[in-house]
Structure formats: structure tokens, C-alpha cells
Design a protein around this motif. Structure first.
Motif, PDB file in Angstrom:
ATOM      1  N   LEU A   1      44.182  66.647  17.083  1.00 51.78           N
ATOM      2  CA  LEU A   1      44.181  67.531  18.254  1.00 51.78           C
ATOM      3  C   LEU A   1      45.504  68.285  18.351  1.00 51.78           C
ATOM      4  O   LEU A   1      45.533  69.515  18.520  1.00 51.78           O
ATOM      5  CB  LEU A   1      43.933  66.694  19.511  1.00 51.78           C
ATOM      6  CG  LEU A   1      43.818  67.351  20.881  1.00 51.78           C
ATOM      7  CD1 LEU A   1      43.124  66.389  21.840  1.00 51.78           C
ATOM      8  CD2 LEU A   1      45.167  67.723  21.487  1.00 51.78           C
ATOM      9  N   ASP A   2      46.604  67.559  18.245  1.00 46.62           N
ATOM     10  CA  ASP A   2      47.912  68.184  18.403  1.00 46.62           C
ATOM     11  C   ASP A   2      48.204  69.164  17.267  1.00 46.62           C
ATOM     12  O   ASP A   2      48.841  70.206  17.485  1.00 46.62           O
ATOM     13  CB  ASP A   2      48.996  67.107  18.485  1.00 46.62           C
ATOM     14  CG  ASP A   2      48.888  66.274  19.768  1.00 46.62           C
ATOM     15  OD1 ASP A   2      48.279  66.757  20.733  1.00 46.62           O
ATOM     16  OD2 ASP A   2      49.392  65.138  19.780  1.00 46.62           O
TER      17      ASP A   2
ATOM     18  N   HIS B   1      41.571  70.268  21.297  1.00 47.09           N
ATOM     19  CA  HIS B   1      42.792  71.010  21.643  1.00 47.09           C
ATOM     20  C   HIS B   1      42.521  72.131  22.637  1.00 47.09           C
ATOM     21  O   HIS B   1      43.464  72.721  23.185  1.00 47.09           O
ATOM     22  CB  HIS B   1      43.414  71.610  20.379  1.00 47.09           C
ATOM     23  CG  HIS B   1      42.533  72.619  19.700  1.00 47.09           C
ATOM     24  ND1 HIS B   1      41.380  72.268  19.039  1.00 47.09           N
ATOM     25  CD2 HIS B   1      42.638  73.978  19.594  1.00 47.09           C
ATOM     26  CE1 HIS B   1      40.818  73.365  18.535  1.00 47.09           C
ATOM     27  NE2 HIS B   1      41.554  74.403  18.869  1.00 47.09           N
ATOM     28  N   LEU B   2      41.237  72.446  22.876  1.00 41.29           N
ATOM     29  CA  LEU B   2      40.907  73.507  23.823  1.00 41.29           C
ATOM     30  C   LEU B   2      40.720  72.938  25.226  1.00 41.29           C
ATOM     31  O   LEU B   2      40.042  71.925  25.396  1.00 41.29           O
ATOM     32  CB  LEU B   2      39.615  74.217  23.414  1.00 41.29           C
ATOM     33  CG  LEU B   2      39.651  75.094  22.169  1.00 41.29           C
ATOM     34  CD1 LEU B   2      38.277  75.716  21.930  1.00 41.29           C
ATOM     35  CD2 LEU B   2      40.703  76.190  22.283  1.00 41.29           C
ATOM     36  N   PRO B   3      41.278  73.570  26.230  1.00 44.62           N
ATOM     37  CA  PRO B   3      40.940  73.200  27.606  1.00 44.62           C
ATOM     38  C   PRO B   3      39.454  73.449  27.860  1.00 44.62           C
ATOM     39  O   PRO B   3      38.868  74.391  27.316  1.00 44.62           O
ATOM     40  CB  PRO B   3      41.808  74.132  28.457  1.00 44.62           C
ATOM     41  CG  PRO B   3      42.942  74.502  27.553  1.00 44.62           C
ATOM     42  CD  PRO B   3      42.347  74.588  26.183  1.00 44.62           C
ATOM     43  N   ALA B   4      38.848  72.604  28.671  1.00 43.93           N
ATOM     44  CA  ALA B   4      37.414  72.706  28.943  1.00 43.93           C
ATOM     45  C   ALA B   4      37.153  72.397  30.406  1.00 43.93           C
ATOM     46  O   ALA B   4      37.596  71.368  30.913  1.00 43.93           O
ATOM     47  CB  ALA B   4      36.643  71.728  28.064  1.00 43.93           C
TER      48      ALA B   4
ATOM     49  N   THR C   1      46.203  72.080  29.302  1.00 41.24           N
ATOM     50  CA  THR C   1      45.467  70.840  29.602  1.00 41.24           C
ATOM     51  C   THR C   1      44.253  70.731  28.687  1.00 41.24           C
ATOM     52  O   THR C   1      43.129  71.041  29.085  1.00 41.24           O
ATOM     53  CB  THR C   1      45.018  70.825  31.072  1.00 41.24           C
ATOM     54  OG1 THR C   1      46.114  71.161  31.939  1.00 41.24           O
ATOM     55  CG2 THR C   1      44.471  69.459  31.468  1.00 41.24           C
ATOM     56  N   PRO C   2      44.431  70.293  27.454  1.00 40.64           N
ATOM     57  CA  PRO C   2      43.296  70.185  26.535  1.00 40.64           C
ATOM     58  C   PRO C   2      42.368  69.035  26.910  1.00 40.64           C
ATOM     59  O   PRO C   2      42.816  67.992  27.398  1.00 40.64           O
ATOM     60  CB  PRO C   2      43.966  69.941  25.181  1.00 40.64           C
ATOM     61  CG  PRO C   2      45.272  69.293  25.518  1.00 40.64           C
ATOM     62  CD  PRO C   2      45.704  69.889  26.825  1.00 40.64           C
ATOM     63  N   ILE C   3      41.075  69.198  26.651  1.00 41.68           N
ATOM     64  CA  ILE C   3      40.098  68.186  27.029  1.00 41.68           C
ATOM     65  C   ILE C   3      40.354  66.859  26.333  1.00 41.68           C
ATOM     66  O   ILE C   3      40.121  65.791  26.901  1.00 41.68           O
ATOM     67  CB  ILE C   3      38.652  68.669  26.747  1.00 41.68           C
ATOM     68  CG1 ILE C   3      37.644  67.641  27.270  1.00 41.68           C
ATOM     69  CG2 ILE C   3      38.430  68.986  25.281  1.00 41.68           C
ATOM     70  CD1 ILE C   3      36.194  68.060  27.148  1.00 41.68           C
ATOM     71  N   GLY C   4      40.883  66.897  25.116  1.00 40.46           N
ATOM     72  CA  GLY C   4      41.132  65.654  24.392  1.00 40.46           C
ATOM     73  C   GLY C   4      42.157  64.766  25.057  1.00 40.46           C
ATOM     74  O   GLY C   4      42.168  63.548  24.833  1.00 40.46           O
TER      75      GLY C   4
END
Length: 603
Positions: free
Chosen positions: A28-29, A171-174, A277-280
Motif C-alpha cells: 500500500l505504502d 492506497h486510494l481513499p474510499a 486517508t487511504p482505505i487500507g
């Protein structure tokens, strides 16, 4: 302060998950550092990506400093819950432009309804539609054009599938955007009585259809507390909704305002803003524990024992049935929503809704108050409800006292000491049972087994009058690897009729029931399943069985030596491999894990 029992389960999940969670976060990072690839796409690639946009959006997307919001939608206009999503992309695009960004519909995912396919061959595709939705979500986001995404989904497999797909782009905000429940129709008790009367031949098809049409009558989710509405409660408690978004009715000014706010917030938490603020990272171990706790506290859908496990796996988090069982013992039941009562989700909202529920769970130390949310505030600040001040969306504190204690209660005065979602162990392996709607006198059932290999066989036996006696109906070869684990909800009115005559009745199956399974004790998700050689395949007609939801056991009174020597029953499943698209799902049936590990084909 979180109660010690909750903290202990969380710590155990964190430790167990390290081998998978740490690599997930590393990936993710790394993806976050690379960022969206619009800026380095070849000119032809980028031109394809915004060819259909207006001139202003094209100019914005030609650079790499304006955030682009992907919309993943489950819209169709056959399903009441998803029909309201037709208007959402336009609302979201307008909100994105007002916030200095762009929004594009990244892709669509299928949305099927278990209410339509119930008892039909199409239901055998239902569980695996979750996997199709996850893959369709990944395809939608694979163009690498987006800085954040909003997800439009509400019903049974749709939200879990969207979450699993979103977590592969962790890594994407959701931000998840619900459509809300339809206004209340006829009372749930009345609907249930007509169903039972029809099963007994006392009501006509016309009378049944009139009753069902009065219950399911408008855009929005069905108003009972099944999997769809459990989804929405979970998305809020797990931090993927804006506060109070779950149960606002469709096509209202407040619903539209929340949809616009969700789009604005999704852009604000992209890596191009100041609150990435990524969903992961939102969906960590605390979030999943909070979700399981809230599921217990509300008597939520049994389907989520599989769905939450599969969702957690997508985030590198390992959740087991033991976690559900231990948390169940620590969490009181705070709601009475049909089928665990007569009220619906609109009555729950009127009584105080998710804001009141979260306040009580936080105050009692039953959830992690510091868990992250897409709002930027910790979960402890979700003790509020949205309202419109003219045309301005605002939030205010949820009521400090329940407005209806027959529907929603404080943690200090619960309906029951536990949420009623229990794990059973014994001769047949492991199973799940939901007893929040089952009367206490039916929590322990001892009766001879009657074996069926299809729900149609049970229906035929009922019509022939063969079931009016004490029995435990065993419906096997229904698991994910057998026929895709369809819901067996149509059996509830039949077995309810038998139970109403004063007989001891229970259901045992390696299949699943509706998230709204009700007053008949049902040991479901039996694992290992019969098709994998599970001990449920050793059962014979007449075997004395005991289902004890109090002790948490499911046992058979057969001599151990005889039990071990019994051959496993087999069943010809060839008729379930074709027709209604089932040919296309053979690879899913072959790859599915057991129900205890999410019935997932992924890993």
C-alpha cells in the motif's frame, strides 16, 4: 477505555495477522509513493482517459495537480435499493467541480437481489457475485487515473465485494455512499403471517403478492434488518461513511446533500490534500473488531460472518470464528429490528439511529473510539446525526436518550446479554447460529434428523405432511464448493409452521440462511461442508441430534466407533452445474474456501 475482552481479541487478531498485514501495508505504502500515474501516462493513454470529458475537465486532467475522483457504481433500475444511484454521478461530478476537482464514472459492478432469486437457480450465483464485484471494482480502478474513489453500493454481496476490490487499491481513499432505506410499508409481523399462511395453503398467491408488494413498494433498501441494512450499519461503524449517512431515505434533500458531501470529502482526503486517508489504513484491526461488535450489538446478518472475514483477508487481516464467538459473549444486544422485533430500520433511525448506537458502544468500552474514519474524526465523534439548516448540511449530537426503548436501548439496559450470533462446535464440525429472534425455549433442540439434499426435497416433504413431528431438518450439499451456498430462506415459513404446531424443530445446513433469518433455530455454514467430506455427510435419517445454542454445541448421539466407520454420503450435483449461467462459475465453486474462512476464492 476499551473493555479487556475487546482489547484481548483485537490484540490476538493483530498478532495473528502480522505475516499478512505487514506485507499488505508495505505494498500500500509503495503504491502511495508512486501516486496516480496520469502525469506519466503516454499522451495517447491520457487522451483515451479523458476523451469523453468536457473541455474544462480535460484541461484539469491534462496536469497532475487536480484530484480526479473515480465513481464505482452498482446502479441498475430493477433493484429498488440501487435505482436511486441513477442520479448520483451527476451530483458527485458537480460537487467535485465545486471543490476544484474532477469526477468520472470509473466503472460499474453487477448487483443482484437475493429477494428476487430466492429459491431459484440464480441464487447459486449470489455468493460468488461478491467475487465478481470485487474483480469488476479492480478493473474499474485499474486505469490508474484516480486519486480517490466513491463507491455506490448498498445490498448483500455488493458492499463486501466493493470493499474487497477497494482494498486491492488500498492506497486510494474510499468513501462509501449509501442510497438509504425505502419508506416503511406494511408491518413486518403482518408480512410474516401472510407468508406462513401461504406456506400452509391458507392464503392465495394473489394475497401473498399483495402483501409482498405492500412491503417492498418504493426505491431504497428493504426495511428489515437483513444483510443490506447490516452493510450500511457496518460501513458507518467501520468509518467508511460520513456520520449518520446510513439510513437517510432516498430522493430527499438530506440524502442529496450527504452524497455531495461524500464526494467533497473523498477529494479532500486524497494524497493531493492535507489529510491523506487511504482505505487500507482506515480498515485496520480496530475497524474490523468494531464492525463485529456492532454486528453483535444489533443482531445483524449471519452472512457477515463470512463477508467480514473475506473483507478482512483482503486487508491482510486474519479473523476467525473464535473471534466472533468471544466478542459475542462480551457484547449486549441493543436493538430490536425485524426479524429480531417488529420495528424496521426507519423506526431504528427515529429512535436514535447509528449516532445513539455508536455513543453507547463507545461509552461502554465496546469499540475502539480512536479508530480512523473518512471524516477525519475518530469513531468517538460519530455520535451525531446530519440535518439541513436551510440548504446547508450540518451535524448535531444524536439524542442522549433513546426515543423508543422497544427498538433501541442503552448499553446499561440491553435487550439481552449478548447479540445472539453464536458459534457452535461438535460432532459435525463448526456452525453459526443467530438466536436474537429465537425464543429461549427453542435455544435447545433434541430431535431425530431428517436428511435432505435440496430445499425442494424439504418443501415436498412439508406439502406431503411428513414434517409435523419433532425433527432437525438437515439440508446438506449446499455449501460453496457444492452449489455456491445459496440462501435457504424459503424454508423459514415451512419450518415455522411446523414449530407453531408445538413441535421441536431446527435446521442444520452447510448452506446459509437469509441475513433476516428468524425464529427457527438454524445451525448454518456447517464446515467442513458435505461436498468436501465433512462429517455432516455421515448423518442418516433418525440419528438423534442436539442443537444447544446456550452451550454452543451441535452433536449427534451415535457411537464413536460406528460414526467413524460410516461411509460419507454422496450426491449427484451435475444438475447444478449448468443453466442460469452456472456454467461460468465452476472455477469459483472449485476454488472456494470454507465458510469459516469467508467462502472466498481469493487466497
Amino acid at each position: 477505555m476499551v473493555q479487556s475482552a475487546i482489547a484481548a481479541v483485537t490484540a490476538r487478531i493483530i498478532e495473528r495477522s502480522k505475516p499478512t498485514r505487514e506485507p499488505y501495508l508495505g505494498r500500500l505504502d509503495a503504491a502511495a509513493r508512486r501516486g496516480p500515474r496520469r502525469g506519466v501516462l503516454g499522451c495517447a493513454n491520457l487522451a483515451h482517459g479523458f476523451a469523453a470529458c468536457g473541455a474544462g475537465d480535460k484541461a484539469a486532467l491534462a496536469g497532475d495537480v487536480v484530484p480526479n475522483l473515480g465513481i464505482v457504481t452498482s446502479y441498475n433500475d430493477m433493484l429498488s435499493a440501487h435505482q436511486p444511484y441513477e442520479r448520483y454521478p451527476a451530483l458527485i461530478k458537480d460537487a467535485a467541480r465545486a471543490a476544484g476537482g474532477v469526477a468520472q464514472v470509473a466503472g460499474g459492478v453487477p448487483a443482484m437481489c437475493d429477494g428476487v432469486t430466492q429459491g431459484r437457480p440464480g441464487m447459486e450465483l449470489s455468493l460468488f457475485s461478491r467475487e465478481v464485484i470485487a474483480m469488476a471494482t479492480a478493473i474499474a480502478l485499474s486505469h490508474d487515473m484516480f486519486d480517490a474513489a466513491v463507491f455506490l453500493g448498498i445490498c448483500d454481496k455488493i458492499v463486501p465485494g466493493l470493499v474487497i476490490g477497494a482494498l486491492t487499491f488500498g492506497h486510494l481513499p474510499a468513501v462509501f455512499v449509501p442510497a438509504g432505506p425505502m419508506p416503511s410499508g406494511i408491518g413486518n409481523d403482518e408480512k410474516s403471517k401472510v407468508r406462513q399462511s401461504y406456506a400452509e395453503g391458507k392464503a392465495t398467491r394473489a394475497e401473498l403478492l399483495a402483501s409482498e408488494s405492500a412491503a417492498y413498494h418504493a426505491p431504497g433498501t428493504c426495511t428489515f434488518y437483513g444483510t443490506a441494512n447490516s452493510n450500511q450499519m457496518l460501513m458507518e461503524v467501520m468509518g467508511l461513511h460520513l456520520p449518520g449517512a446510513a439510513f437517510v431515505n432516498p430522493d430527499t434533500p438530506l440524502r442529496d446533500a450527504l452524497t455531495r458531501a461524500a464526494a467533497t470529502r473523498a477529494l479532500a482526503i486524497s494524497a493531493l490534500g492535507n489529510d491523506y486517508t487511504p482505505i487500507g489504513h482506515v480498515l485496520d484491526e480496530r475497524a474490523f473488531v468494531n464492525g463485529i461488535v456492532a454486528l453483535h450489538a444489533t443482531g445483524g446478518s449471519t452472512n457477515h460472518v463470512m463477508h467480514l472475514t473475506a473483507m478482512a483477508k483482503a486487508a491482510g487481516i486474519a479473523v476467525t470464528l473464535d473471534d466472533y464467538a468471544e466478542l459475542s459473549e462480551a457484547v449486549p444486544l441493543l436493538t430490536r429490528i425485524y426479524p429480531n422485533g417488529s420495528a424496521d430500520v426507519n423506526a431504528f433511525t427515529a429512535a436514535g439511529g447509528t449516532g445513539f448506537l455508536i455513543r453507547e458502544l463507545v461509552g461502554a468500552g465496546l469499540v475502539h473510539p480512536d479508530a480512523r474514519t473518512v471524516s477525519g474524526a475518530p469513531l468517538a465523534e460519530y455520535e451525531q446525526e446530519p440535518w439541513l439548516d436551510g440548504e446547508v448540511l450540518r451535524w448535531r449530537s444524536a439524542p442522549k436518550q433513546t426515543r423508543d426503548d422497544t427498538v433501541l436501548r442503552p448499553a446499561a439496559r440491553p435487550f439481552a446479554d449478548n447479540g445472539g450470533l453464536k458459534v457452535l462446535d461438535g460432532t459435525l464440525g463448526r456452525a453459526v447460529i443467530k438466536i436474537s429472534a429465537v425464543k429461549s425455549e427453542h435455544h435447545h433442540v433434541r430431535a431425530p434428523a431428517r436428511i435432505f439434499h435440496a430445499q425442494e426435497e424439504l418443501e415436498q416433504a412439508f406439502k406431503a405432511g411428513e414434517l409435523y413431528r419433532d425433527l432437525i431438518a438437515v439440508v446438506r450439499f449446499q455449501g460453496p464448493r457444492a452449489i455456491g451456498m445459496p440462501e435457504l430462506h424459503k424454508l423459514t415459513p415451512l419450518l415455522s409452521s411446523v414449530m407453531a404446531r408445538g413441535f421441536q424443530v431446527a435446521l442444520v445446513t452447510d448452506g446459509r440462511m437469509s441475513g433476516a433469518s428468524g425464529k427457527v433455530p438454524a445451525a448454518i455454514h456447517v464446515t467442513p461442508e458435505a461436498a468436501e467430506g465433512g462429517p455432516i455427510a455421515r448423518l442418516r435419517d433418525g440419528d438423534m441430534m442436539t442443537l444447544d445454542a446456550v452451550a454452543g454445541t451441535l452433536t449427534v448421539e451415535v457411537d464413536a466407533a460406528e460414526w467413524a466407520s460410516r461411509p460419507l454420503a454422496t450426491h449427484d450435483l451435475s444438475d447444478n452445474t449448468h443453466g442460469m449461467g452456472r456454467e461460468l462459475f465452476g472455477v469459483f465453486r472449485a476454488a472456494a474456501s470454507g465458510a469459516a474462512t469467508g467462502a472466498s476464492v481469493f487466497g
